[in-house]
Write a protein that holds these residues in place. Structure first.
Motif, PDB file in Angstrom:
ATOM      1  N   UNK A  16       0.794  -1.222   0.000  1.00  0.00           N
ATOM      2  CA  UNK A  16       0.000   0.000   0.000  1.00  0.00           C
ATOM      3  C   UNK A  16       0.824   1.268   0.000  1.00  0.00           C
ATOM      4  N   UNK A  17       2.155   1.113  -0.095  1.00  0.00           N
ATOM      5  CA  UNK A  17       3.044   2.274   0.009  1.00  0.00           C
ATOM      6  C   UNK A  17       4.103   2.271  -1.081  1.00  0.00           C
ATOM      7  N   UNK A  18       3.668   2.053  -2.304  1.00  0.00           N
ATOM      8  CA  UNK A  18       4.594   1.976  -3.433  1.00  0.00           C
ATOM      9  C   UNK A  18       5.459   3.230  -3.537  1.00  0.00           C
ATOM     10  N   UNK A  19       4.877   4.384  -3.315  1.00  0.00           N
ATOM     11  CA  UNK A  19       5.637   5.633  -3.425  1.00  0.00           C
ATOM     12  C   UNK A  19       6.778   5.689  -2.419  1.00  0.00           C
ATOM     13  N   UNK A  20       6.556   5.204  -1.220  1.00  0.00           N
ATOM     14  CA  UNK A  20       7.605   5.199  -0.193  1.00  0.00           C
ATOM     15  C   UNK A  20       8.710   4.213  -0.554  1.00  0.00           C
ATOM     16  N   UNK A  21       8.337   3.061  -1.082  1.00  0.00           N
ATOM     17  CA  UNK A  21       9.316   2.070  -1.504  1.00  0.00           C
ATOM     18  C   UNK A  21      10.183   2.659  -2.617  1.00  0.00           C
ATOM     19  N   UNK A  22       9.563   3.316  -3.581  1.00  0.00           N
ATOM     20  CA  UNK A  22      10.311   3.919  -4.685  1.00  0.00           C
ATOM     21  C   UNK A  22      11.242   5.019  -4.191  1.00  0.00           C
ATOM     22  N   UNK A  23      10.782   5.838  -3.240  1.00  0.00           N
ATOM     23  CA  UNK A  23      11.633   6.892  -2.687  1.00  0.00           C
ATOM     24  C   UNK A  23      12.847   6.299  -1.981  1.00  0.00           C
ATOM     25  N   UNK A  24      12.624   5.244  -1.208  1.00  0.00           N
ATOM     26  CA  UNK A  24      13.726   4.585  -0.511  1.00  0.00           C
ATOM     27  C   UNK A  24      14.718   3.970  -1.480  1.00  0.00           C
ATOM     28  N   UNK A  25      14.219   3.346  -2.516  1.00  0.00           N
ATOM     29  CA  UNK A  25      15.095   2.739  -3.518  1.00  0.00           C
ATOM     30  C   UNK A  25      15.919   3.809  -4.230  1.00  0.00           C
ATOM     31  N   UNK A  28      18.804   4.815  -1.998  1.00  0.00           N
ATOM     32  CA  UNK A  28      19.844   3.784  -1.978  1.00  0.00           C
ATOM     33  C   UNK A  28      20.628   3.795  -3.285  1.00  0.00           C
ATOM     34  N   UNK A  29      19.930   3.923  -4.418  1.00  0.00           N
ATOM     35  CA  UNK A  29      20.604   3.965  -5.709  1.00  0.00           C
ATOM     36  C   UNK A  29      21.538   5.169  -5.794  1.00  0.00           C
ATOM     37  N   UNK A  30      21.071   6.329  -5.351  1.00  0.00           N
ATOM     38  CA  UNK A  30      21.905   7.532  -5.392  1.00  0.00           C
ATOM     39  C   UNK A  30      23.161   7.357  -4.539  1.00  0.00           C
ATOM     40  N   UNK A  31      22.997   6.750  -3.365  1.00  0.00           N
ATOM     41  CA  UNK A  31      24.137   6.507  -2.479  1.00  0.00           C
ATOM     42  C   UNK A  31      25.150   5.580  -3.150  1.00  0.00           C
ATOM     43  N   UNK A  32      24.659   4.492  -3.737  1.00  0.00           N
ATOM     44  CA  UNK A  32      25.541   3.531  -4.397  1.00  0.00           C
ATOM     45  C   UNK A  32      26.259   4.170  -5.585  1.00  0.00           C
ATOM     46  N   UNK A  33      25.546   4.975  -6.350  1.00  0.00           N
ATOM     47  CA  UNK A  33      26.154   5.646  -7.501  1.00  0.00           C
ATOM     48  C   UNK A  33      27.257   6.596  -7.048  1.00  0.00           C
ATOM     49  N   UNK A  34      27.007   7.298  -5.964  1.00  0.00           N
ATOM     50  CA  UNK A  34      28.009   8.223  -5.427  1.00  0.00           C
ATOM     51  C   UNK A  34      29.265   7.462  -4.998  1.00  0.00           C
ATOM     52  N   UNK A  35      29.059   6.343  -4.318  1.00  0.00           N
ATOM     53  CA  UNK A  35      30.184   5.566  -3.808  1.00  0.00           C
ATOM     54  C   UNK A  35      30.991   4.898  -4.910  1.00  0.00           C
ATOM     55  N   UNK A  36      30.362   4.577  -6.036  1.00  0.00           N
ATOM     56  CA  UNK A  36      31.077   3.933  -7.142  1.00  0.00           C
ATOM     57  C   UNK A  36      31.564   4.940  -8.177  1.00  0.00           C
ATOM     58  N   UNK A  37      31.310   6.198  -7.945  1.00  0.00           N
ATOM     59  CA  UNK A  37      31.801   7.227  -8.854  1.00  0.00           C
ATOM     60  C   UNK A  37      31.165   7.199 -10.225  1.00  0.00           C
ATOM     61  N   UNK A  38      29.954   6.667 -10.316  1.00  0.00           N
ATOM     62  CA  UNK A  38      29.254   6.650 -11.590  1.00  0.00           C
ATOM     63  C   UNK A  38      29.636   5.504 -12.506  1.00  0.00           C
ATOM     64  N   UNK A  39      30.573   4.679 -12.074  1.00  0.00           N
ATOM     65  CA  UNK A  39      31.070   3.597 -12.921  1.00  0.00           C
ATOM     66  C   UNK A  39      30.010   2.542 -13.221  1.00  0.00           C
ATOM     67  N   UNK A  41      26.460   2.980 -12.802  1.00  0.00           N
ATOM     68  CA  UNK A  41      25.132   3.593 -12.720  1.00  0.00           C
ATOM     69  C   UNK A  41      24.039   2.744 -13.374  1.00  0.00           C
ATOM     70  N   UNK A  42      24.306   2.226 -14.540  1.00  0.00           N
ATOM     71  CA  UNK A  42      23.292   1.444 -15.258  1.00  0.00           C
ATOM     72  C   UNK A  42      22.932   0.172 -14.479  1.00  0.00           C
ATOM     73  N   UNK A  43      23.938  -0.506 -13.964  1.00  0.00           N
ATOM     74  CA  UNK A  43      23.699  -1.737 -13.201  1.00  0.00           C
ATOM     75  C   UNK A  43      22.972  -1.435 -11.901  1.00  0.00           C
ATOM     76  N   UNK A  44      23.312  -0.344 -11.262  1.00  0.00           N
ATOM     77  CA  UNK A  44      22.653   0.058 -10.019  1.00  0.00           C
ATOM     78  C   UNK A  44      21.187   0.369 -10.286  1.00  0.00           C
ATOM     79  N   UNK A  45      20.916   1.073 -11.382  1.00  0.00           N
ATOM     80  CA  UNK A  45      19.525   1.371 -11.743  1.00  0.00           C
ATOM     81  C   UNK A  45      18.734   0.094 -11.998  1.00  0.00           C
TER      82      UNK A  45
END
Length: 79
Positions: A16-25, A28-39, A41-45
């Motif tokens: 019942x909270x799809x929007x919250x799940x998407x926001x959380x994801x 997490x994706x933004x954090x992972x992308x930052x930590x990997x320096x963009x290398x 990004x496609x796989x993280x997405x």
């Protein structure tokens, strides 16, 4: 058995909270992308979208696992 039950509880709570799940994801994706320096990004997405679909019950198991397997092989070759 308990792992399946935990996933079922998470999926039920998130249904019942799809929007919250998407926001959380996205966070997490933004954090992972930052930590990997963009290398990776496609796989993280791809992984984030697959996880969101799985949790919200919108993704099919057969298509998701096939994509994930080929993505991991491609990533391994890039290293």
């Amino acid at each position: 058995m308990s792992e399946g039950s935990a996933f079922d509880k998470i999926k039920k709570a998130a249904s019942g909270h799809k929007d919250k799940v998407e926001q959380g994801a996205e966070k997490v994706k933004d954090f992972a992308k930052e930590k990997t320096g963009g290398k990776y990004d496609e796989k993280i997405d791809q992984a984030g979208d697959s996880a969101t679909d799985y949790i919200t019950g919108e993704g099919g198991d057969s298509g998701q696992s096939g994509e994930s397997g080929s993505g991991e092989s491609g990533e391994s070759r890039q290293r």
